[in-house]
Design a protein around this motif. Structure first.
Motif, short mmCIF file in Angstrom:
data_model
loop_
_atom_site.label_atom_id
_atom_site.label_comp_id
_atom_site.label_asym_id
_atom_site.label_seq_id
_atom_site.Cartn_x
_atom_site.Cartn_y
_atom_site.Cartn_z
N TRP A 91 22.72 9.93 6.78
CA TRP A 91 23.45 10.26 5.55
C TRP A 91 22.53 10.58 4.37
N GLU A 92 21.40 9.84 4.35
CA GLU A 92 20.45 10.11 3.27
C GLU A 92 19.74 11.45 3.46
N MET A 93 19.49 11.75 4.79
CA MET A 93 18.67 12.91 5.10
C MET A 93 19.46 14.22 5.04
N VAL A 94 20.68 14.17 5.40
CA VAL A 94 21.47 15.40 5.46
C VAL A 94 21.93 15.80 4.06
N GLU A 95 21.72 17.09 3.80
CA GLU A 95 22.19 17.58 2.50
C GLU A 95 23.26 18.64 2.73
N ILE A 96 24.14 18.71 1.80
CA ILE A 96 25.22 19.68 1.92
C ILE A 96 24.97 20.80 0.89
N GLU A 97 25.14 21.98 1.37
CA GLU A 97 24.89 23.13 0.48
C GLU A 97 26.20 23.87 0.28
N GLY A 98 26.42 24.34 -0.93
CA GLY A 98 27.58 25.20 -1.17
C GLY A 98 28.78 24.47 -1.73
N LEU A 99 28.52 23.37 -2.41
CA LEU A 99 29.64 22.64 -2.97
C LEU A 99 29.65 22.65 -4.50
N GLU A 100 28.71 23.46 -5.11
CA GLU A 100 28.55 23.41 -6.56
C GLU A 100 29.87 23.63 -7.27
N LYS A 101 30.57 24.66 -6.80
CA LYS A 101 31.81 25.01 -7.49
C LYS A 101 32.84 23.91 -7.37
N TRP A 102 32.98 23.50 -6.14
CA TRP A 102 34.02 22.52 -5.90
C TRP A 102 33.77 21.22 -6.66
N LEU A 103 32.51 20.86 -6.69
CA LEU A 103 32.18 19.61 -7.37
C LEU A 103 31.95 19.80 -8.86
N ASN A 104 31.78 21.07 -9.18
CA ASN A 104 31.50 21.39 -10.57
C ASN A 104 30.22 20.72 -11.07
N ILE A 105 29.17 20.92 -10.30
CA ILE A 105 27.87 20.38 -10.72
C ILE A 105 26.82 21.46 -10.62
N ASN A 106 25.66 21.15 -11.09
CA ASN A 106 24.60 22.14 -11.09
C ASN A 106 23.77 22.15 -9.83
N LYS A 107 23.74 21.05 -9.21
CA LYS A 107 22.86 20.91 -8.05
C LYS A 107 23.34 21.80 -6.91
N LYS A 108 22.37 22.46 -6.30
CA LYS A 108 22.72 23.34 -5.21
C LYS A 108 23.02 22.51 -3.95
N LYS A 109 22.18 21.51 -3.77
CA LYS A 109 22.35 20.66 -2.59
C LYS A 109 22.68 19.23 -3.04
N ILE A 110 23.45 18.63 -2.27
CA ILE A 110 23.79 17.24 -2.56
C ILE A 110 23.69 16.46 -1.24
N SER A 111 23.11 15.30 -1.30
CA SER A 111 22.97 14.56 -0.04
C SER A 111 24.33 14.00 0.39
N LEU A 112 24.43 13.79 1.66
CA LEU A 112 25.71 13.35 2.22
C LEU A 112 26.13 12.01 1.62
N SER A 113 25.15 11.13 1.43
CA SER A 113 25.53 9.81 0.91
C SER A 113 26.08 9.95 -0.51
N GLU A 114 25.45 10.87 -1.28
CA GLU A 114 25.98 11.09 -2.63
C GLU A 114 27.41 11.62 -2.57
N LEU A 115 27.57 12.59 -1.66
CA LEU A 115 28.90 13.18 -1.52
C LEU A 115 29.94 12.12 -1.19
N LEU A 116 29.56 11.26 -0.27
CA LEU A 116 30.52 10.23 0.15
C LEU A 116 30.88 9.34 -1.02
N LYS A 117 29.87 9.07 -1.88
CA LYS A 117 30.12 8.22 -3.03
C LYS A 117 31.13 8.89 -3.95
N ILE A 118 30.89 10.17 -4.16
CA ILE A 118 31.80 10.90 -5.03
C ILE A 118 33.22 10.87 -4.46
#
Lengths: 1462, 562
Positions: free
Chosen positions: A1015-1042
């Protein structure tokens, strides 16, 4: 039909034909209406289903049972049949009746239709009411439920639950009082009645009763009342409900593991609570385990083994029955492994010389209780084992090796130093699940060593070596010293050995009777010589030793060169005596004996006609008219009669008829009245005589009254004819002969008093070597239903046969059938064998007779009649090929939980997930999905077999595992070790339920807990719009937290994103085609993707499991990515197997060579798979500690067995009766109308013996011609017998194959089965005094027996209870009258109220005092402990106080004084 | 409530507080009133303990004032009493002298039995211990009371056993039972019974007496009872409705003797009334003198479960180790101890008993109990009868312990009798019976239960038979006289055997079942029997049947029960 050879088939056909012939004769006679029924009352059954229908019904059930058993196995079939009965498939019954029928039939199936339990063990089945008004089911158990064994008892409860559910009844809801009642009863039972095999705690009982969904109740079995929970509304009795307790404790609680197995298998709900009881058995077992001391590996063969003595067998010593050896005492029996043709199946071999030396207390067939492996055994003569070593009164120590020698020296014997060998087969250990104890150093072992080393030897040298030769041989071949001269050095101390040596070396060579011997002055060291068991003579105060060569060499003295090889300093290094000897000796000296085995006499053998008490000739009631002996002729003479209670009818001629054909006029009469009538003795007597045309019949003993329900009488003619032939009748109308049964598998014609010609007629045309039968010394293999009866039985049967012939001729007016004049004429005739407590007889054929008082028959035959105390685990088939399995066995094993340890194997029953196994259904020839009952992990044998097939496939299995071999368009089961090169093995075509996956969401898969580290290692790309954030990539664990913060799920996340790990990027949702391609490359190693590798476990070199189930097109696509140039290169075998499976699905068989997979068409293809020839079979050393296996349901291609520890019952006594006698004279209507009345009656008859359907105990008998070297070696580690199962062949391995009937092997020869005493001394001695005196004499004579202990035990376990019991009985006794009347207490009138005669006490003073003097004398002589002495004194005082008048005493005293004064 | 008492300067002990809570308010008010009154005469701080609670509840105010107006409460509570110390010292010296004596005697024994020297030593030590605790200021009133014990020899089989094991013995035995009980029944019915052979013709109102030989029940609920006399037998029919409305009993036992009146028809008798030989109800016997008798049984010395510590404590109590004045009063006036059997656990009483014994030598078991008994002050008279664990024949009636055993008891004022036996103890006809027959009765009579022994004892009294049914668990020796018939008019029935204390009065007869000094055994555990060990019943002979006459020594604490 059973599986057998043509020869056997002919044999069985002959038996069946003969049975049918006799049946027809009997039917003809019965039709005349002279008997209580117009048909033969014993139904014939060829198999279990037939027996069940015959025993309990309902009609027509047999066929269905056969079907169900075939489909589901016995246990499941039992439950299914119960359901079907409830459903009304076999006729309409009201609810209670249906429930009752269902329970009975199901229990009958479970108990193989052999025992009476389904009839007698279940008293009633009722539908009762709970306090909340709901209905529940109650089963009323009775005492005879005992005969069905624990597992069947437990299953009967499960059956009850099934029936309950089928009837839509509620559960049983016990009240607190009812629960406590069980607790009280169990405790009361233990204190007052007996013991259970397992003692549950109060809480366990409470828990069980609360949860068992039906009421387990029953009728009173013991005259013991509860004091606490009395007069309960729903419990009808205040007495103990023995049957119910048995079912609760020994059934449900003790057999919880087995019960659970079925519960899981059948998916029965509401039994989860039972899991808590599962560990009971193992705990017990663990306690039993014995420890081996850790020791220097060099000491392996010499070490002292520390095994705790097992005192159980000696906890009770019966007066008059000697103890032959105390537990593990030096000088006791030496345990030798092997089977002679007359041992095995709870019969053990003893040297016939010993039988004579223990004053004939061991006769052929005498039952002994032994220390190991425990339980009872029958003594059989085997003279190829070591005989006793004795010291004579003149000091000579000799080996007694023949019966002649024993008879010569028996009066001169001073002490039996060693009792010699007891021959026990491996199967007995397996059966009792007793760890194997280290083998003694014996000739067989020695021979196996020589064979394994390829050393040439002479058979004669093994059997009968010369002392010098033995020494030379050992020195030359560097093998251990011959067992014969391997003395019991371990029984003396190191110091003794030194002393002995010093003393012996003072002697010198000399001559005695022209033989070179060692002569030494007599000295106290002679005792050491005795203790090591070295024979010697005492002449003129000199000790003469013939075997001085091995003796002195063992002690380190080189006789040839007169050189002492030993340095005294070495003594210090010796760890024990054996070590010391091995330091001294120039060759290896093995340890003679590791453990001595104790034994005592159990029951004497038996062979006698069955008589009722008092003995009678017929079942015709005469009341008290014939006096105490019940002589009808006397009653008629004296014109006496009495009233009798019977069924009768009034004939049209106006007379009362007791028979169904009026004896006055011959008209048919219905016996429709019942009551007391005056017995028309005179009329019936004379009419019977007239009919039989007899004038003076002599004494005819009849019965007082009938005990049956309807009280229908047996025609008096039968009684008269029996009386004339001195034949006695049993309660069911048959004439029986009771005898101890002992096993035999091979015989010589001369042993059984039958001519060679006759045997040929009976189908014995060849001996065991295949030579034609010509001489009476040849050894023949016994056919399974043939029996050899004791001479006494033959004599009785001659009389019975003549009685039957007379009956046919004079009573039924038919032709004579037997026409027998002498015993030999009986040969070839059929009998029924019936074991105690059973209700199913077995047809047997007489082929000879012996002097010994035993009935020799095939172990199968005995087992067929034997009470079936347990069910063997069903044989389950397992897929071991590995071609279809997706996980290793170890993995599979780890996918199960709830581990238990049973019979030295770990068993897990509860799958963590839904796990099933693919296996091949032979019948339907296709691969099917089946459930796994349990997975097993067991210690691996040292060696396994590796099978290499053409195409490079291979598999490894244990020796004993059956393998399916394709032969002549059929599948044959072969044991792995029997499979030959070139045999064809099936690769079945495999079909799966297809699962067409279109795409896979990787992100979703990643969320599984097992991938958390990613979860820490895997990053997700392509969620900027949906999440409305600046980061291009977000780690899976972060995503799960959100997601969790916003209360969203992963499904809400847009599908069109990418997963990135390191540099590898992949779409979140992948379509299947691309995925397959990527995976294909990953598998090949061309590409890598951590996420995919992890998600689909590709790093283990395996193909993701979802692929197997994909449609064929997709598989093709996938495989095509793997291929390069038509080949797949791969070093990983597991992967290759996976690929092969995929190819299999596509209908392609592949071949493997050098890590390459090639498609091939060279192998034979069938429409359901391929058959591959075995190219090579090689034994390999097992690399792993454990082997694994699994038990699955039905139709599989490999069978493993799983033995469950079972207990064995006593009851080695059988009744035999002539077949026609049973058909003609047996009637159920004669059977007593009480619980247990139907036991021991042939309610149904089995005509063909199927070893599969007999008592499983015999399945453990080994059938090898020799035990392998490995066996002997491995016994030293005291393994569980189960661990050696793969190197030992037992009956079980042959079940269902033609070999089950033929070519059974044995290891030890015996020159004659008739050697040894024919009658146990116990039976020849008359009084208890004589018996106990002889018993103690034997004890004094045997070194291994402590006579004081014997005396104490006899007094305490026999005399004192007898004295106390009789004393107590005296003061509560009833009285009786010579007219037959009995009274609870003396009537005030003092005379018999019925006849006015004087009354007689039932317990006399003499009976009370009987053993007083003996006991006191014995206590004195053997100086028993004070406690016993005091007890005897108190009893003496008590007797005096009751039987001596104080006043008389006083008067005497006064007289005395008066006399004195004078 | 505590405040209420505090107001009058009275503190409560916890157990008194509990006890008070059980009482009615008016009773409490009464007590408070009494104490208030009393305080006017003796205004010391009162810590109200159980003893004084009794005193205040049971005695009249005048009595209390008379007795306690000068009472030193402080020393009562602290146990100190300056003035009397010297006296005690003297006593101690005396006791020591006595002790020396016993020691000398012991030494003789030692010479005889050198092997048990060790044991003797330890026993002597425990003896010293108990004797040393004997330093109370007790005024041994009972010392001055004359021991009045008379054995009714005709009730004791000892030395008079006649049976030789012939059938005639059995006939004589049952005839004696019949004849003797018949007299009682006739006396109750106030008419002569007709012989059965003579009543066949008579139609109505017939009275006969017979020994029950069979009892069964008809399907309609009627009870069928077959009775017999010396010449004939007859069937009695006890109709169901009469049983149900209580006119007829439903608990007729085999081999009891009953009288029946009713109508004879067709050779069977329809019963109107069943007459039993039960004693006529009376007022319990009392005497003027305040003397206490205590009851023991089932001590079971030798058993692993023997509660040695408790028993020693009890012996110490008898020697004056008391907690308060109430106890002191009792012990000082305790004059008699009855022991109804099972002094020791014995040997060979049941199979495998040796596993349950710490002492497997029966002689040594008796030596040990004798040692205990010797330590009971000599002014207390002790009566000992045997039980089924004792070293006499197991069949009842049992003779007294043999001389070989009795000689081990070095003590005067001790009476060995048989089982059963009636004695006159200080004017009380006391029947000692061990109680073996209870095992049978419990399963025969619906109302009888182990938990409440008096439910069983009643049945014995009702039938005047200690063991009604022959052939059960209780073995019977066929003596020419049935010693198990309760022939005398008794005042006290003392039994044991079942290890559960029980007390009650039935028809004016005191029923005492003394408990045990044996902890629950495995056997009892399995049978669900919960014994009440270490409780000793004590009776105040001057108050039998009145409030405060029944006391129990309960593991060291003396409490008033009734």
């Amino acid at each position: 039909m059973v599986e057998c050879s043509e020869r056997m088939k002919k044999y069985f056909d002959n038996i069946v034909k003969e049975v049918e012939k006799i049946y027809r004769i009997a039917e003809e006679c019965r039709k005349l209406g002279l008997d209580p029924c117009d048909y033969v009352e014993i139904p014939l059954a060829t198999d279990m289903a037939g027996r069940v229908e015959g025993l309990v019904g309902p009609k027509g059930v047999a066929e269905r049972i056969r079907e169900l058993v075939k489909e589901f196995g016995k246990e499941e079939a039992a439950l299914k049949i119960a359901e079907e009965i409830i459903e009304g498939k076999f006729g309409k019954f009201d609810r209670e009746k249906a429930a009752e029928q269902a329970v009975r039939t199901a229990l009958a199936v479970l108990t193989e239709g052999i025992v009476a339990a389904p009839l007698e063990g279940i008293a009633d089945v009722k539908i009762k009411k709970n306090h909340d008004g709901s209905e529940y089911l109650a089963i009323y158990y009775a005492g005879p439920i005992r005969s069905s064994g624990g597992t069947a008892q437990a299953l009967s409860v499960l059956v009850g639950d099934f029936v309950r559910k089928a009837l839509k009844l509620d559960r049983y809801k016990p009240t607190e009082d009812e629960i406590e009642r069980y607790v009280e009863e169990v405790e009361l039972y233990l204190s007052e009645v007996g013991s259970f095999q397992y003692t549950p705690t109060a809480d366990e009982i409470r828990k069980a009763v609360r949860n068992i969904p039906i009421e387990i109740t029953g009728e009173a079995t013991d005259d013991v009342e509860v004091s606490g929970h009395r007069d309960l509304e729903r419990v009808e009795t205040n007495q103990l409900r023995g049957g119910a307790l048995l079912v609760l404790v020994e059934g449900v609680l003790l057999k919880a593991p087995k019960l659970l197995k079925y519960i899981d298998k059948l998916n029965v709900e509401g039994w989860d609570w039972l899991k808590e009881f599962v560990n009971k058995e193992e705990e017990k077992e663990e306690e039993d385990e014995e420890e081996i001391e850790d020791e220097d590996i060099n000491l392996k063969y010499w070490r002292d083994v520390n095994i705790e003595a097992n005192k159980k067998y000696i906890s009770e010593v019966i007066a008059g029955r000697p103890v032959f050896s105390h537990p593990s005492r030096i000088g006791g029996f030496r345990l030798r492994y092997g089977r002679a043709r007359n041992t095995g199946f709870a019969a053990q071999g003893f040297h016939p010389a010993l039988m004579y030396l223990v004053d004939e207390f061991i006769a052929i067939g005498t039952q002994l209780k032994t220390e190991r492996p425990g339980k009872g055994t029958c003594a059989m003569p085997v003279d190829s084992i070591e005989g006793p070593i004795v010291r004579l009164k003149n000091g000579d120590v000799i080996r007694v090796e023949t019966v002649e020698q024993a008879l010569n020296v028996r009066d001169k014997v001073d002490k039996i130093l060693f009792l010699g060998d007891v021959l026990v087969n491996y199967g007995d250990f397996l059966e009792n699940n007793h760890p194997l104890i280290p083998s003694c150093w014996c000739e067989e072992w020695f021979e196996e060593i020589l064979k394994s080393k390829g050393i040439k030897y002479d058979r004669e040298f093994i059997k009968n070596p010369k002392p010098e030769d033995a020494v030379k041989f050992a020195l030359e071949t560097k093998t251990p010293l011959h067992p014969r001269f391997t003395y019991r050095w371990h029984d003396v101390s190191k110091e003794d050995i030194i002393k002995l040596r010093k003393w012996l070396l003072k002697g010198e060579e000399g001559y005695y009777k022209n033989e070179k011997v060692w002569i030494v002055e007599k000295s106290k060291e002679k005792e050491i010589l005795e203790n090591i068991g070295c024979p010697h003579l005492v002449r003129d105060n000199k000790i003469i030793i013939r075997e001085y060569y091995p003796l002195l060499y063992s002690l380190g003295y080189d006789v040839e060169n007169k050189r002492d090889l030993f340095n005294e300093d070495d003594v210090k290094n010796a760890k024990n005596s054996m070590h010391l000897i091995n330091i001294m000796a120039p060759f290896e000296v093995r340890r003679n004996t590791y453990v001595y085995v104790g034994a005592r006499m159990g029951r004497p053998e038996k062979a006698a006609p069955r008589k009722m008490k008092p003995p009678v000739n017929g079942l015709f009631p005469i009341g008290n008219a014939g006096g105490l002996v019940r002589l009808i002729n006397k009653a008629v003479e004296e014109n006496n009669t009495d009233s009798i209670e019977v069924s009768y009818g009034i004939c049209k001629c106006g007379k009362i008829s007791l028979y169904r054909v009026c004896p006055y006029c011959g008209r048919r009469v219905e016996l429709n009245r019942y009551g007391k009538i005056v017995a028309p003795l005179k009329d019936y007597w004379f009419m019977a005589l007239k009919r039989l045309k007899i004038n003076k019949p002599g004494d005819v003993k009849c019965i007082k009254g009938m005990t049956s329900k309807k009280k229908i009488v047996e025609p008096l003619e039968k009684a008269i004819l029996r009386a004339m032939h001195e034949v006695y009748v049993f309660k069911d109308g048959t004439a029986r002969f009771d005898t101890t049964d002992v096993p035999i598998t091979h015989f010589k014609p001369k042993e059984i008093n039958v001519s060679v010609e006759k045997l040929k007629e009976l189908g014995y045309d060849r001996d065991i070597y295949g030579n034609p039968l010509t001489s009476e010394d040849q050894i023949l293999e016994l056919k399974p239903q043939d029996i050899i009866i004791p001479e006494a039985c033959a004599e009785y049967f001659v009389r019975v046969a003549n009685f039957i012939d007379d009956l046919l001729e004079k009573f039924y007016n038919k032709e004579r059938f037997y026409n027998i004049k002498k015993k030999e004429d009986l040969i070839g005739h059929l009998v029924i064998g019936l074991a105690p407590h059973t209700s199913a007889g077995m047809v047997g054929r007489i082929i000879g007779y012996v002097k010994a008082n035993v009935c020799y028959a095939h172990p199968y035959f005995h087992a067929a009649k034997r009470r079936n105390c347990f069910t063997k685990d069903t044989r389950v088939l397992v897929n071991i090929d590995g071609d279809v399995k997706r996980v290793t066995f170890e993995e599979l094993y780890n996918l199960f939980e709830d581990e238990s340890y049973e019979n030295f194997a770990y068993i897990r029953k509860k799958p963590k997930k839904d796990i099933k196994v693919y296996s091949f259904d032979i019948k339907n020839k296709k691969v099917v999905l089946t459930e796994i009952e349990e997975v097993i992990k067991a210690k691996s044998p040292n060696h396994l077999l590796k099978f290499i097939l053409e195409t490079g496939r291979e598999f490894v299995t244990t020796h004993d595992h059956p393998v399916l071999v394709y032969k002549d368009n059929k599948f044959v089961e072969k044991k792995a070790i029997e499979v030959e090169e070139g045999d064809l093995i099936l690769i079945p075509k495999i079909e799966f339920q297809e699962d067409d996956i279109k795409e896979i969401d990787l992100l979703e898969k990643l969320l599984k807990e097992e991938f958390k580290d990613l979860w820490e290692m895997v990053e997700i790309e392509g969620l900027e719009k949906w999440l409305n954030i600046n980061k291009k990539k977000i780690s899976l664990s972060e995503l799960l937290k959100i997601l969790s913060d916003y209360n969203l799920s992963i499904a809400d996340v847009p599908k069109d994103c990418y997963l990135i790990i390191k540099d590898e990027k992949i779409k979140r949702v992948v379509d299947i085609e691309s995925l397959l391609k990527i995976i294909g490359h990953i598998v090949k190693g061309d590409k890598s993707n951590l996420i995919l590798r992890r998600l689909f476990k590709i790093e283990e070199g395996r193909i993701p499991s979802f692929i197997f189930k994909l449609p064929k097109e997709r598989i093709k696509l996938f495989i095509s990515t793997l291929f390069s140039n038509g080949r797949i290169k791969c070093k990983n075998k597991m992967l290759l197997e996976d690929i092969d499976l995929l190819l299999n699905r596509l209908g392609i068989i592949s071949s493997w060579e050098d890590g390459e997979l090639i498609l091939t068409d060279k192998v034979k293809k069938l429409n359901f798979g391929w058959v591959l020839a075995v190219k090579k079979i090689e034994p390999i050393v097992s690399e792993n500690e454990y082997i694994y296996s699994l038990n699955a349901k039905e139709h599989h291609n490999i069978i493993i067995n799983s033995n469950i520890n079972v207990h064995q019952c006593d009851g080695d006594e059988d009744s035999l009766f002539l077949l026609l006698d049973a058909f003609l004279n047996f009637s159920k209507l004669f059977l007593p109308d009480k619980r247990g009345g139907q036991m021991d009656a042939p309610l149904v008859l089995t005509t063909i013996l199927d070893p599969k359907e007999v008592d499983g105990e015999v399945h453990n008998m080994d059938v090898m011609w020799r035990y392998p070297l490995e066996f002997y070696e491995r016994t030293l580690n005291m393994p569980s017998p189960k661990e050696l199962r793969d190197i030992m062949e037992v009956v079980e391995d042959r079940l269902g194959k033609p070999e089950q009937y033929e070519n059974l092997g044995y290891t030890h020869e015996t020159s004659s089965i008739d050697l040894g005493p024919k009658l146990c001394a116990y039976k020849t001695l008359n009084t208890m005094l004589e018996k106990t005196e002889s018993q103690l004499k034997v004890a004094e004579k045997i070194r291994a027996t402590d006579e004081r202990d014997v005396a104490e035990k006899v007094i305490q376990s026999h005399f004192i209870p007898d004295l106390i019991g009789n004393l107590r009985a005296f003061s509560r006794q009833g009285v009786r009258c010579k007219c037959g009347a009995k009274f609870r207490r003396v009537p005030l009138r003092g005379k018999c109220p019925k006849c006015g005669s004087n009354l007689i006490l039932t317990v006399s003073k003499g009976a009370v005092e009987k053993y007083m003097d003996v006991a006191e004398k014995m206590a004195e002589k053997y100086n028993v402990n004070n406690y016993i002495k005091q007890r005897l004194k108190l009893i003496r005082e008590g007797i005096k106080s009751i039987f001596e008048n104080d006043k008389n005493k006083q008067i005497k005293l006064i007289d005395f004084f008066n006399n004195y004064k004078k | 409530m505590i405040n209420k008492f505090l107001e009058i300067e009275v503190l409560l002990t916890p157990d008194v507080y509990k006890a008070l809570k059980q009482l009615k308010n008016e009773d409490i008010e009464m007590i408070i009133k009494k104490i208030k009154e009393f305080k006017r005469y003796n205004n010391k701080l009162i810590l109200l303990d159980k003893n004084f609670l009794e005193i205040f509840t049971l005695n009249s105010l005048d009595e209390i004032i008379n007795k306690y107006k000068d009472f030193d409460f402080i020393s009562y509570y602290t146990g100190e009493k300056e003035e009397k110390k010297e006296e005690i010292k003297e006593e101690v010296i005396k006791e020591r002298e006595e002790k020396e004596e016993t020691k000398e005697e012991k030494e003789e024994v030692k010479e005889e039995l050198p092997t048990i020297e060790e044991k003797e030593k330890t026993k002597n030590e425990s003896l010293i211990e108990i004797r040393e605790s004997f330093k109370s200021r007790i005024n041994w009133i009972a010392k001055d009371i004359e021991t009045k014990v008379k054995i009714y020899e005709d009730t004791d089989v000892s030395g008079k056993s006649t049976c030789t094991g012939s059938i005639e013995d059995f006939i004589k035995y049952f005839r004696d039972r019949y004849e003797r009980l018949k007299k009682f029944i006739e006396r109750k019915a106030k008419r002569k019974a007709k012989a059965i052979k003579d009543i066949r013709k008579v139609e109505e109102d017939v009275f006969t007496v017979g020994l029950v030989s069979d009892v069964s029940q008809r399907k309609n609920g009627d009870l069928l009872v077959r009775i017999e006399d010396l010449e004939d037998e007859i069937l009695l029919i006890l109709q169901k409705d009469k049983i149900n409305n209580g006119e007829l009993p439903d608990d007729i036992l085999l081999d009891e003797v009953i009288g029946a009146t009713g109508m004879v028809k067709n050779g069977v008798m329809y019963v109107n009334e069943i007459i039993r030989p039960s004693p006529t109800p009376k007022e319990p016997k009392r005497i003027d003198e305040e003397i206490y008798m205590c009851f023991l049984s089932d001590i079971h010395v030798g058993s692993n479960e023997f509660l040695k510590k408790d028993f020693e404590k009890f012996i110490r109590f008898l020697n004056g180790e008391t907690n308060n004045g109430f106890e002191e009063r009792i012990v000082s006036r305790l004059k008699y101890i009855c022991i109804a059997g099972d002094l020791v656990d014995g040997v060979g009483v049941y199979p495998g008993q040796e596993e349950d014994l710490y002492e497997i030598d029966i002689i040594k078991q008796y030596e040990e109990i004798a040692n205990f008994i010797e330590q009971i002050p000599e002014h207390i008279a002790i009566i000992i009868s045997p039980g089924n664990h004792d070293a006499v024949r197991p069949a009842e009636p049992q003779p007294r312990l043999p001389d070989e055993i009795t000689k081990l008891f070095n003590r005067d004022n001790i009476y060995f009798v048989g089982n059963p036996c009636v004695l006159n103890i200080h004017d009380f006809n006391t029947l000692l019976y061990h109680g073996r027959s209870f095992d049978d009765l419990v399963s025969q009579v619906r109302t009888a239960s182990y938990e409440n022994p008096t439910t069983i004892m009643k049945e014995l009294i009702k039938r005047r038979l200690l063991c009604p049914t022959y052939g059960g668990r209780c073995p019977i020796a066929p003596e020419h006289k049935d010693y198990l018939v309760i022939d005398k008019d008794i005042d006290i029935l003392h039994t044991g055997h079942i290890h559960i204390n029980g007390y009650g009065i039935y028809r004016g007869i005191v029923m005492v079942n003394s408990g045990t000094f044996q902890e629950q055994t495995d056997f009892q555990k399995r049978m669900g029997i919960k014994p009440t060990p270490s409780i000793v019943p004590i009776i105040n002979l001057s108050k039998v049947g009145q409030k405060g006459h029944y006391i129990e020594w309960d593991k060291g604490i003396v409490e008033l029960r009734y």
